[in-house]
Design a protein around this motif. Structure first.
Motif, PDB file in Angstrom:
ATOM      1  N   VAL A   1     -53.916 -84.441  11.954  1.00  0.00           N
ATOM      2  CA  VAL A   1     -52.779 -83.628  12.414  1.00  0.00           C
ATOM      3  C   VAL A   1     -51.602 -84.530  12.769  1.00  0.00           C
ATOM      4  O   VAL A   1     -50.450 -84.175  12.558  1.00  0.00           O
ATOM      5  CB  VAL A   1     -53.176 -82.753  13.622  1.00  0.00           C
ATOM      6  N   GLN A   2     -51.907 -85.729  13.273  1.00  0.00           N
ATOM      7  CA  GLN A   2     -50.835 -86.693  13.523  1.00  0.00           C
ATOM      8  C   GLN A   2     -50.103 -86.997  12.218  1.00  0.00           C
ATOM      9  O   GLN A   2     -48.873 -86.989  12.166  1.00  0.00           O
ATOM     10  CB  GLN A   2     -51.398 -87.986  14.113  1.00  0.00           C
ATOM     11  N   ALA A   3     -50.864 -87.257  11.166  1.00  0.00           N
ATOM     12  CA  ALA A   3     -50.242 -87.567   9.877  1.00  0.00           C
ATOM     13  C   ALA A   3     -49.384 -86.394   9.409  1.00  0.00           C
ATOM     14  O   ALA A   3     -48.236 -86.574   8.982  1.00  0.00           O
ATOM     15  CB  ALA A   3     -51.321 -87.890   8.840  1.00  0.00           C
ATOM     16  N   GLU A   4     -49.920 -85.186   9.519  1.00  0.00           N
ATOM     17  CA  GLU A   4     -49.148 -84.010   9.086  1.00  0.00           C
ATOM     18  C   GLU A   4     -47.880 -83.861   9.925  1.00  0.00           C
ATOM     19  O   GLU A   4     -46.811 -83.543   9.402  1.00  0.00           O
ATOM     20  CB  GLU A   4     -50.000 -82.738   9.218  1.00  0.00           C
ATOM     21  N   THR A   5     -48.013 -84.089  11.241  1.00  0.00           N
ATOM     22  CA  THR A   5     -46.858 -83.927  12.119  1.00  0.00           C
ATOM     23  C   THR A   5     -45.802 -84.995  11.855  1.00  0.00           C
ATOM     24  O   THR A   5     -44.604 -84.689  11.781  1.00  0.00           O
ATOM     25  CB  THR A   5     -47.313 -83.983  13.594  1.00  0.00           C
ATOM     26  N   LEU A   6     -46.244 -86.237  11.698  1.00  0.00           N
ATOM     27  CA  LEU A   6     -45.275 -87.302  11.414  1.00  0.00           C
ATOM     28  C   LEU A   6     -44.599 -87.061  10.066  1.00  0.00           C
ATOM     29  O   LEU A   6     -43.388 -87.245   9.929  1.00  0.00           O
ATOM     30  CB  LEU A   6     -45.958 -88.676  11.443  1.00  0.00           C
ATOM     31  N   ASN A   7     -45.385 -86.609   9.084  1.00  0.00           N
ATOM     32  CA  ASN A   7     -44.794 -86.307   7.777  1.00  0.00           C
ATOM     33  C   ASN A   7     -43.769 -85.175   7.894  1.00  0.00           C
ATOM     34  O   ASN A   7     -42.690 -85.238   7.303  1.00  0.00           O
ATOM     35  CB  ASN A   7     -45.867 -85.924   6.757  1.00  0.00           C
ATOM     36  N   LEU A   8     -44.135 -84.166   8.686  1.00  0.00           N
ATOM     37  CA  LEU A   8     -43.207 -83.040   8.889  1.00  0.00           C
ATOM     38  C   LEU A   8     -41.918 -83.530   9.548  1.00  0.00           C
ATOM     39  O   LEU A   8     -40.806 -83.200   9.109  1.00  0.00           O
ATOM     40  CB  LEU A   8     -43.871 -81.978   9.772  1.00  0.00           C
ATOM     41  N   LEU A   9     -42.070 -84.330  10.603  1.00  0.00           N
ATOM     42  CA  LEU A   9     -40.883 -84.819  11.313  1.00  0.00           C
ATOM     43  C   LEU A   9     -40.008 -85.651  10.370  1.00  0.00           C
ATOM     44  O   LEU A   9     -38.790 -85.501  10.355  1.00  0.00           O
ATOM     45  CB  LEU A   9     -41.301 -85.648  12.534  1.00  0.00           C
ATOM     46  N   ASN A  10     -40.634 -86.506   9.579  1.00  0.00           N
ATOM     47  CA  ASN A  10     -39.848 -87.325   8.649  1.00  0.00           C
ATOM     48  C   ASN A  10     -39.171 -86.484   7.578  1.00  0.00           C
ATOM     49  O   ASN A  10     -38.040 -86.753   7.188  1.00  0.00           O
ATOM     50  CB  ASN A  10     -40.736 -88.391   8.000  1.00  0.00           C
ATOM     51  N   ARG A  11     -39.892 -85.460   7.113  1.00  0.00           N
ATOM     52  CA  ARG A  11     -39.299 -84.595   6.088  1.00  0.00           C
ATOM     53  C   ARG A  11     -38.082 -83.864   6.662  1.00  0.00           C
ATOM     54  O   ARG A  11     -37.024 -83.815   6.044  1.00  0.00           O
ATOM     55  CB  ARG A  11     -40.352 -83.595   5.602  1.00  0.00           C
ATOM     56  N   LEU A  12     -38.246 -83.351   7.890  1.00  0.00           N
ATOM     57  CA  LEU A  12     -37.132 -82.639   8.519  1.00  0.00           C
ATOM     58  C   LEU A  12     -35.951 -83.581   8.765  1.00  0.00           C
ATOM     59  O   LEU A  12     -34.795 -83.204   8.636  1.00  0.00           O
ATOM     60  CB  LEU A  12     -37.571 -82.034   9.854  1.00  0.00           C
ATOM     61  N   ARG A  13     -36.280 -84.808   9.123  1.00  0.00           N
ATOM     62  CA  ARG A  13     -35.208 -85.772   9.385  1.00  0.00           C
ATOM     63  C   ARG A  13     -34.385 -85.977   8.113  1.00  0.00           C
ATOM     64  O   ARG A  13     -33.159 -85.987   8.150  1.00  0.00           O
ATOM     65  CB  ARG A  13     -35.806 -87.103   9.857  1.00  0.00           C
ATOM     66  N   THR A  14     -35.074 -86.109   6.986  1.00  0.00           N
ATOM     67  CA  THR A  14     -34.355 -86.292   5.722  1.00  0.00           C
ATOM     68  C   THR A  14     -33.619 -85.011   5.324  1.00  0.00           C
ATOM     69  O   THR A  14     -32.433 -85.048   5.034  1.00  0.00           O
ATOM     70  CB  THR A  14     -35.362 -86.654   4.593  1.00  0.00           C
ATOM     71  N   GLU A  15     -34.352 -83.900   5.325  1.00  0.00           N
ATOM     72  CA  GLU A  15     -33.768 -82.654   4.808  1.00  0.00           C
ATOM     73  C   GLU A  15     -32.636 -82.116   5.678  1.00  0.00           C
ATOM     74  O   GLU A  15     -31.632 -81.636   5.185  1.00  0.00           O
ATOM     75  CB  GLU A  15     -34.848 -81.569   4.722  1.00  0.00           C
ATOM     76  N   ARG A  16     -32.835 -82.182   7.005  1.00  0.00           N
ATOM     77  CA  ARG A  16     -31.845 -81.575   7.900  1.00  0.00           C
ATOM     78  C   ARG A  16     -30.976 -82.619   8.593  1.00  0.00           C
ATOM     79  O   ARG A  16     -30.190 -82.287   9.476  1.00  0.00           O
ATOM     80  CB  ARG A  16     -32.546 -80.736   8.973  1.00  0.00           C
ATOM     81  N   GLY A  17     -31.163 -83.887   8.226  1.00  0.00           N
ATOM     82  CA  GLY A  17     -30.345 -84.937   8.823  1.00  0.00           C
ATOM     83  C   GLY A  17     -30.539 -85.084  10.321  1.00  0.00           C
ATOM     84  O   GLY A  17     -29.593 -85.297  11.067  1.00  0.00           O
ATOM     85  N   LEU A  18     -31.786 -84.965  10.769  1.00  0.00           N
ATOM     86  CA  LEU A  18     -32.044 -85.035  12.211  1.00  0.00           C
ATOM     87  C   LEU A  18     -31.988 -86.475  12.739  1.00  0.00           C
ATOM     88  O   LEU A  18     -32.148 -87.430  11.987  1.00  0.00           O
ATOM     89  CB  LEU A  18     -33.433 -84.473  12.533  1.00  0.00           C
TER      90      LEU A  18
END
Ligand SMILES: Nc1ncnc2c1ncn2[C@@H]1O[C@H](COP(=O)(O)OP(=O)(O)OP(=O)(O)O)[C@@H](O)[C@H]1O
Ligand SMILES: Nc1ncnc2c1ncn2[C@@H]1O[C@H](COP(=O)(O)OP(=O)(O)OP(=O)(O)O)[C@@H](O)[C@H]1O
Ligand SMILES: [Mg+2]
Ligand SMILES: [Mg+2]
Lengths: 252, 276
Positions: free
Chosen positions: A175-192
């Motif tokens: 779940v850590q991997a999924e969460t970190l991947n999600l956070l990184n994806r959002l950072r790229t996609e939404r410019g977070l």
């Protein structure tokens, strides 16, 4: 100009004649779309810095600017649409008598945003919780499941800045991997932009571009990700953290 | 020597949407050793630990063919007998420390309570013991922390206060649920050294529940790997990082590494045979 600029921040908690200086003259800058890590000793003031940004700690000195402007006091609605925090303690930060549905839809209601159903389902999906959990209460979830709810809630308003306090320390490896991947994806996609705290240097290395090492309320050393990975720290304290993380290095 | 034996433990919850089987037939023995329990979130680690103390609130139910601690039948024991065991002989560090501390009582008073009531120490003697316990877990300013309320502690300080409190009565069995997840690596090493000493010198049994596979691999003697309420693998801790079971391997593959690539981390393949 950095998106988050903290200069000489000091925080002193006072109660009944006792006072604790939790943060002493700490400065840091986080560029837009950057991910900045805070690491260091337990009790060194990391959570306090995040709380100070949100107006939840007694600032006694220094300034906090977001996008060049001093943060307003009280922070207000515009601030919370822009900056969201995931607290270290998922038990304390979720209302015990609110279902996940209510926890996740409340920020939308406060900010007058519609499409509640679709957004709640999407949020559960984003953090890998089954939709059947929607009407559960926090006490019906495991520790890691609660932490995912806390992350989902912070994402509801689609903020620009996420302050993440140990976002994955309650999560298992998958779940850590999924969460970190999600956070990184959002950072790229939404410019977070992220300002995150973690004790796991492997997580910090995976997520962050710059790192500030703290000890006893003070900033000890700032490192780039390259400095960390190649052990180019200058202070003994930063080096001791690195040495004690030997089990997390990439095998040569 | 076996301190605790658990046979076919089951924990289930009746919910509006049906029965949730949180633990589905777990069996293990514990000696005076460090037993790790790992496994993904929701796999039943906490419920297994709480069952040993019979701390599952209704609508939760515990069933077991046998659950025995040092000759005491834990399934058959009365609530009074259980209360006498809890804290004194079997202690548990809860996953969420602040939630299990009394929010309206100063840390010092909470630490001293047992010392005064159970051990009959004077106020001054209890104070000295409590401060020592805080110093042992590397609290920088123990006198200040004695006067603090739980909400005035950092995450890791709360965790260390809990550990200090649970260790004061010298339990024979300590169940530690994610006891060091909020600690930086150097403080963590000190806390682990204390636990290690108690197992080695005093023969305490330790159940160490953690998500941190690398930590469990270097700290524990033996490891149980749980998945959806069952033990899927049991192995020596030193073999954990080379586990054979595809689920355990899958968990290990998900971990980031210092200096590792910035690509998305591999996930866990839940379509495999073991997942059903
Ligand atoms: N509400 C409060 N009142 C008084 N002192 C406080 C309060 N909140 C925090 N502190 C103190 O401030 C210091 C810094 O706490 P903080 O939570 O920022 O540490 P941290 O670096 O996040 O630690 P950890 O890694 O353990 O979570 C600690 O000494 C703590 O006891
Ligand atoms: N009161 C309850 N009602 C229904 N289901 C529950 C209840 N309490 C726990 N559960 C479920 O039992 C399962 C096991 O929970 P447990 O807390 O033991 O997990 P865990 O392995 O400790 O996970 P974590 O690592 O996230 O803490 C979870 O799926 C959880 O959702
Ligand atoms: Mg903290
Ligand atoms: Mg748990």
């Amino acid at each position: 100009m950095a998106l988050i600029e903290i200069e000489n921040l000091s925080v002193t908690y006072r109660s009944k004649g006792r006072s604790v200086t939790a943060v002493e003259s700490v400065s840091l800058g986080v560029e837009a779309r950057q991910s900045f890590g805070l690491v260091g000793e337990s009790g060194s003031g990391k959570s306090t810095i995040l709380r100070a940004i949100c107006g939840l700690a007694p600032v006694t000195g220094g300034t906090i600017r977001i996008g060049g402007d001093l943060v307003p006091t009280p922070r207000g609605r515009a601030f919370s649409a822009r900056v969201q925090m995931v607290f270290q303690d998922p038990y304390a930060s979720l209302h015990p008598r609110h279902t996940l549905d209510r926890t996740l839809s409340e920020p939308l209601a406060i900010h007058g945003i519609g499409q509640t159903d679709a957004r709640v389902m999407q949020a559960l999906d984003d953090v890998g919780l089954p939709q059947s959990f929607r009407f559960r209460y926090p006490h019906q979830l495991s520790g890691g499941q609660r932490q995912r709810v806390a992350i989902a809630r912070a994402l509801m308003l689609r903020p620009e800045i996420l302050l993440l306090d140990e976002p994955t320390s309650a999560l298992d490896a998958s779940v850590q991997a999924e969460t970190l991947n999600l956070l990184n994806r959002l950072r790229t996609e939404r410019g977070l932009t992220f300002l995150m705290v973690s004790h796991d240097l492997a997580v910090i290395d995976h997520m962050c571009d710059r790192i500030l090492v703290m000890q006893n309320g003070r900033a000890v050393e700032e490192l780039s990700r390259q400095d960390l990975a190649s052990a180019k720290m200058k202070t003994d304290y930063a080096r001791s953290l690195f040495s004690a993380s030997a089990d997390r290095m990439l095998e040569p | 020597m076996t301190l605790l034996s658990v046979r076919n433990l089951k924990v289930s919850f009746d919910t509006e949407t049906g029965v949730v089987e949180a633990v589905r037939g777990v069996s293990f023995d514990l000696g005076r050793e460090r037993l790790g329990i790992v496994g993904e979130s929701g796999s039943g680690k906490t419920m297994t630990g709480r069952s040993v103390l019979r701390l599952i609130r209704p609508p939760g139910r515990i069933e077991a063919d046998e659950m025995r601690f040092d000759g005491v039948d834990l399934m058959g024991a009365s609530e009074t007998q259980m209360r006498a065991l809890r804290g004194r002989r079997i202690a548990m560090v809860m996953q969420d420390p602040k939630y299990s501390l009394n929010p309206v009582m100063k840390v010092g008073a909470q630490l001293m309570e047992g010392l005064r009531q159970r051990d009959g120490l004077t106020r001054a003697a209890a104070h000295i013991k409590a401060v020592e316990a805080l110093e042992a877990v590397q609290i920088r300013d123990p006198e200040r922390v004695m006067l603090a309320y739980p909400h005035e502690l950092s995450g890791g300080m709360g965790q260390r206060v809990m550990i200090a409190m649970m260790l004061i009565p010298n339990p024979d069995l300590l169940i530690a649920d994610e006891p060091t997840s909020a600690l930086d690596v150097t403080v963590q090493a000190e806390v682990l050294a204390i636990l290690d000493g108690l197992v080695r010198d005093r023969g305490m049994g330790l159940i160490f529940i953690s998500h941190d596979l690398r930590l469990v691999a270097r700290f524990c003697d033996r490891v149980l790997v749980m998945y959806r309420g069952k033990i899927v693998e049991e192995l020596a801790a030193r073999d954990l990082l080379h586990a054979r079971h595809p689920y355990t391997q899958g968990l290990l593959n998900c971990l980031p590494r210092i200096g590792g690539p910035r690509q998305p981390l591999p996930g866990l393949d839940r379509s495999a045979d073991w997942a059903v």
